[in-house]
Structure formats: C-alpha cells, structure tokens
Design a protein around this motif. Structure first.
Motif, PDB file in Angstrom:
ATOM      1  N   VAL A  30      -3.076   3.686   4.225  1.00 19.74           N
ATOM      2  CA  VAL A  30      -3.281   4.966   4.907  1.00 19.74           C
ATOM      3  C   VAL A  30      -1.959   5.697   5.049  1.00 19.74           C
ATOM      4  O   VAL A  30      -1.873   6.891   4.774  1.00 19.74           O
ATOM      5  N   ASN A  31      -0.893   5.003   5.451  1.00 19.35           N
ATOM      6  CA  ASN A  31       0.410   5.650   5.613  1.00 19.35           C
ATOM      7  C   ASN A  31       0.953   6.143   4.285  1.00 19.35           C
ATOM      8  O   ASN A  31       1.484   7.239   4.198  1.00 19.35           O
ATOM      9  N   ALA A  32       0.839   5.344   3.230  1.00 14.30           N
ATOM     10  CA  ALA A  32       1.325   5.751   1.918  1.00 14.30           C
ATOM     11  C   ALA A  32       0.496   6.906   1.385  1.00 14.30           C
ATOM     12  O   ALA A  32       1.030   7.861   0.817  1.00 14.30           O
ATOM     13  N   GLU A  56       1.165  -1.825  -6.198  1.00  8.29           N
ATOM     14  CA  GLU A  56       2.190  -0.798  -6.040  1.00  8.29           C
ATOM     15  C   GLU A  56       2.277  -0.252  -4.610  1.00  8.29           C
ATOM     16  O   GLU A  56       3.199   0.496  -4.287  1.00  8.29           O
ATOM     17  N   ILE A  57       1.316  -0.598  -3.754  1.00 12.09           N
ATOM     18  CA  ILE A  57       1.319  -0.141  -2.364  1.00 12.09           C
ATOM     19  C   ILE A  57       2.519  -0.745  -1.654  1.00 12.09           C
ATOM     20  O   ILE A  57       2.764  -1.933  -1.804  1.00 12.09           O
ATOM     21  N   PRO A  58       3.331   0.010  -0.941  1.00  9.59           N
ATOM     22  CA  PRO A  58       3.185   1.370  -0.424  1.00  9.59           C
ATOM     23  C   PRO A  58       4.003   2.412  -1.180  1.00  9.59           C
ATOM     24  O   PRO A  58       4.185   3.508  -0.681  1.00  9.59           O
ATOM     25  N   ARG A  62       5.190   5.000  -7.476  1.00 14.20           N
ATOM     26  CA  ARG A  62       4.689   3.947  -8.367  1.00 14.20           C
ATOM     27  C   ARG A  62       3.167   3.932  -8.403  1.00 14.20           C
ATOM     28  O   ARG A  62       2.575   3.665  -9.448  1.00 14.20           O
ATOM     29  N   ILE A  63       2.523   4.239  -7.277  1.00 14.91           N
ATOM     30  CA  ILE A  63       1.057   4.352  -7.270  1.00 14.91           C
ATOM     31  C   ILE A  63       0.640   5.487  -8.200  1.00 14.91           C
ATOM     32  O   ILE A  63      -0.268   5.337  -9.011  1.00 14.91           O
ATOM     33  N   THR A  64       1.326   6.616  -8.081  1.00 16.08           N
ATOM     34  CA  THR A  64       1.011   7.766  -8.926  1.00 16.08           C
ATOM     35  C   THR A  64       1.189   7.422 -10.398  1.00 16.08           C
ATOM     36  O   THR A  64       0.319   7.724 -11.230  1.00 16.08           O
ATOM     37  N   ALA A  65       2.299   6.766 -10.741  1.00 17.53           N
ATOM     38  CA  ALA A  65       2.551   6.364 -12.129  1.00 17.53           C
ATOM     39  C   ALA A  65       1.474   5.394 -12.611  1.00 17.53           C
ATOM     40  O   ALA A  65       1.002   5.488 -13.757  1.00 17.53           O
TER      41      ALA A  65
END
Length: 102
Positions: A30-32, A56-58, A62-65
């Motif tokens: 949620v924070n990320a 990849e969280i947070p 890296r999540i986007t990639a």
C-alpha cells in the motif's frame, strides 16, 4: 515440555510469523503503491504486482520495470495503465494543468 507440546508451540509461532509477514507485505504494498499513480491505476495493477512482481516490493521503479517487462502477462486493466501511449499523454496533460496550492 513434551514433543507434542513443543511441536504445537513451533506451529503456533510459525503461524504468527506468517501472519505478521503477510501484514507487513500488505502495508509495504500500500505504501509503495501510493508513491505513484492514481488510486484507480494502483487498484488496476495491484493484483498483477502481487502475482508477477512481488519480489520487487517496495521499490516502485523496479515494480514499474517488472510490469513493463511482463506486459504480455498483465491483466487487461493493468495493461491499459502501463500502455506507453497513456504515459506520454498523461505526462503532457499533467504539465498543461494549472498547479493548485493550498
């Protein structure tokens, strides 16, 4: 302590640790997620992040990639959010909006 009681105590501690880890993961997600995108965009991609990019969280970049790299596997809703055309148009429309300060 008997072997049976020791085993039960270990299972209980493992269960508590698992629940704590799950709660922490949800909080971090949620924070990320709040760091980028509208609530609707985050809602559209959260299941895909959890399914495809959990490791990849947070780290939001890296999540986007990860989501971009796994675009063929994305849900229809998240694929729309991650569309390259949407991002270039969104950036342009945001820059032309007036800035509101409080």
């Amino acid at each position: 302590m008997t072997a049976s009681a020791d085993h039960s105590a270990r299972r209980f501690r493992l269960r508590i640790a698992s629940l704590a880890a799950a709660a922490l993961c949800a909080t971090v997600t949620v924070n990320a997620a709040s760091a980028q995108g509208t609530p609707e965009e985050r809602r559209a991609c959260k299941p895909d992040v959890m399914r495809l990019c959990r490791s990849e969280i947070p780290n939001v970049p890296r999540i986007t990639a990860c989501l971009i790299a796994k675009r063929p596997q994305l849900s229809e809703a998240c694929a729309k959010v991650m569309s390259p055309d949407r991002h270039s148009n969104a950036a342009h429309s945001r820059s032309s909006r007036p800035v509101v300060t409080q």
